[in-house]
Design an enzyme around this catalytic site. Structure first.
Site, mmCIF file in Angstrom:
data_model
loop_
_atom_site.group_PDB
_atom_site.id
_atom_site.type_symbol
_atom_site.label_atom_id
_atom_site.label_comp_id
_atom_site.label_asym_id
_atom_site.label_seq_id
_atom_site.Cartn_x
_atom_site.Cartn_y
_atom_site.Cartn_z
ATOM 1 N N GLU A 67 32.929 -9.766 -36.221
ATOM 2 C CA GLU A 67 33.057 -10.842 -37.227
ATOM 3 C C GLU A 67 32.451 -12.165 -36.749
ATOM 4 O OE1 GLU A 67 35.762 -8.621 -36.640
ATOM 5 O OE2 GLU A 67 34.955 -7.578 -38.389
ATOM 6 N N CYS A 89 34.397 -10.813 -26.425
ATOM 7 C CA CYS A 89 34.442 -9.934 -25.257
ATOM 8 C C CYS A 89 34.568 -8.500 -25.748
ATOM 9 C CB CYS A 89 35.626 -10.313 -24.375
ATOM 10 S SG CYS A 89 35.895 -9.144 -23.042
ATOM 11 N N ILE A 91 34.656 -4.650 -24.495
ATOM 12 C CA ILE A 91 34.852 -3.856 -23.282
ATOM 13 C C ILE A 91 34.592 -2.383 -23.610
ATOM 14 C CG2 ILE A 91 36.498 -3.185 -21.493
ATOM 15 C CD1 ILE A 91 37.841 -5.918 -21.839
ATOM 16 N N THR A 95 34.297 5.769 -26.528
ATOM 17 C CA THR A 95 33.382 6.190 -27.598
ATOM 18 C C THR A 95 32.151 5.285 -27.638
ATOM 19 O OG1 THR A 95 34.313 4.740 -29.268
ATOM 20 C CG2 THR A 95 35.406 6.863 -28.953
ATOM 21 N N HIS A 97 31.487 3.209 -29.855
ATOM 22 C CA HIS A 97 31.805 1.997 -30.601
ATOM 23 C C HIS A 97 31.204 0.762 -29.925
ATOM 24 C CE1 HIS A 97 34.422 -0.983 -32.598
ATOM 25 N NE2 HIS A 97 34.491 -0.096 -33.544
HETATM 26 C C1 DLZ Z 1 37.487 -2.132 -32.988
HETATM 27 C C2 DLZ Z 1 37.138 -2.923 -31.772
HETATM 28 C C3 DLZ Z 1 37.110 -2.298 -30.504
HETATM 29 C C4 DLZ Z 1 37.402 -0.838 -30.303
HETATM 30 N N1 DLZ Z 1 36.849 -3.003 -29.399
HETATM 31 C C5 DLZ Z 1 36.579 -4.326 -29.501
HETATM 32 C C6 DLZ Z 1 36.294 -5.096 -28.338
HETATM 33 O O1 DLZ Z 1 36.307 -4.623 -27.182
HETATM 34 N N2 DLZ Z 1 36.023 -6.412 -28.536
HETATM 35 C C7 DLZ Z 1 35.992 -7.010 -29.754
HETATM 36 O O2 DLZ Z 1 35.716 -8.209 -29.839
HETATM 37 N N3 DLZ Z 1 36.278 -6.299 -30.863
HETATM 38 C C8 DLZ Z 1 36.574 -4.990 -30.774
HETATM 39 N N4 DLZ Z 1 36.861 -4.268 -31.881
HETATM 40 C C9 DLZ Z 1 36.959 -4.966 -33.187
HETATM 41 C C10 DLZ Z 1 35.600 -5.168 -33.899
HETATM 42 O O3 DLZ Z 1 34.866 -6.226 -33.313
HETATM 43 C C11 DLZ Z 1 35.839 -5.535 -35.379
HETATM 44 O O4 DLZ Z 1 36.766 -6.592 -35.457
HETATM 45 C C12 DLZ Z 1 36.343 -4.363 -36.199
HETATM 46 O O5 DLZ Z 1 35.501 -3.249 -36.058
HETATM 47 C C13 DLZ Z 1 36.453 -4.741 -37.707
HETATM 48 O O6 DLZ Z 1 35.167 -5.088 -38.234
#
Ligand code: DLZ
Length: 162
Positions: A67, A89, A91, A95, A97
């Protein structure tokens, strides 16, 4: 990778200009909040130290790093800011992702900057684990929030000049 030559957290070699009268938006992700909170503190402290008035710093919290893209767009579309600093941040998990988020965020932030012709600064940690993030959020590799703020100041000056 951070090294003694590349770690901008040691700014003694950089002549950072005063930024009084400039306005900055900081968009910060709430995921990994202890890390992004440290990045935010570093960025705000650095802007204040270089003359930015407190009321000229607008902090916008967004849910996750993904976002940051729309948060930066929202910040720049009202034309009130000289630059936007994006802090997050991501991490690595089990997966893919991580890969999708990181590349989307990097491309997205770059595109927002180009869309509004304003500096959009990428202050997003993309690490293998939490310790690497801690090391870069006020730990042994400095604070990348500081670096993002200094980058924003430098780019805001360049943007006003040309
Ligand atoms: C879903 C997700 C995951 C698994 N890991 C992180 C992360 O390590 N850091 C981060 O800032 N956001 C993560 N998110 C959330 C996604 O950035 C996002 O908010 C969701 O996919 C909804 O669009």
């Amino acid at each position: 990778m951070s090294s003694s030559l590349k770690n901008l957290s040691d700014f003694s070699h950089l002549n950072v200009q005063n930024a009084a009268g400039f306005r900055f938006a900081i968009v910060v992700a709430q995921w990994n909040a202890s890390i992004t909170g440290a990045l935010l503190s570093g960025a705000v402290d650095k802007l204040l130290a270089h003359g930015v008035a407190e009321q000229d710093i607008e902090v916008i919290q967004v849910p996750g790093s993904f976002e940051l893209i729309s948060g930066a767009d929202i910040a720049l579309r009202n034309k009130a800011f000289d630059a936007v600093i994006c802090l997050g941040c991501v991490i690595q998990g089990e997966t893919r992702h991580f890969d999708f988020i990181c590349s989307a965020v990097a491309d997205g932030i770059a595109n927002v900057g180009l869309k509004y012709n304003k500096p959009a600064i990428f202050g997003v940690l993309t690490t293998d684990n939490e310790q690497q993030a801690i090391d870069r959020a006020g730990g042994k590799h400095g604070n990348k929030g500081d670096e993002a703020a200094v980058t924003a100041i430098q780019m805001a000056h360049i943007s006003r000049r040309y």
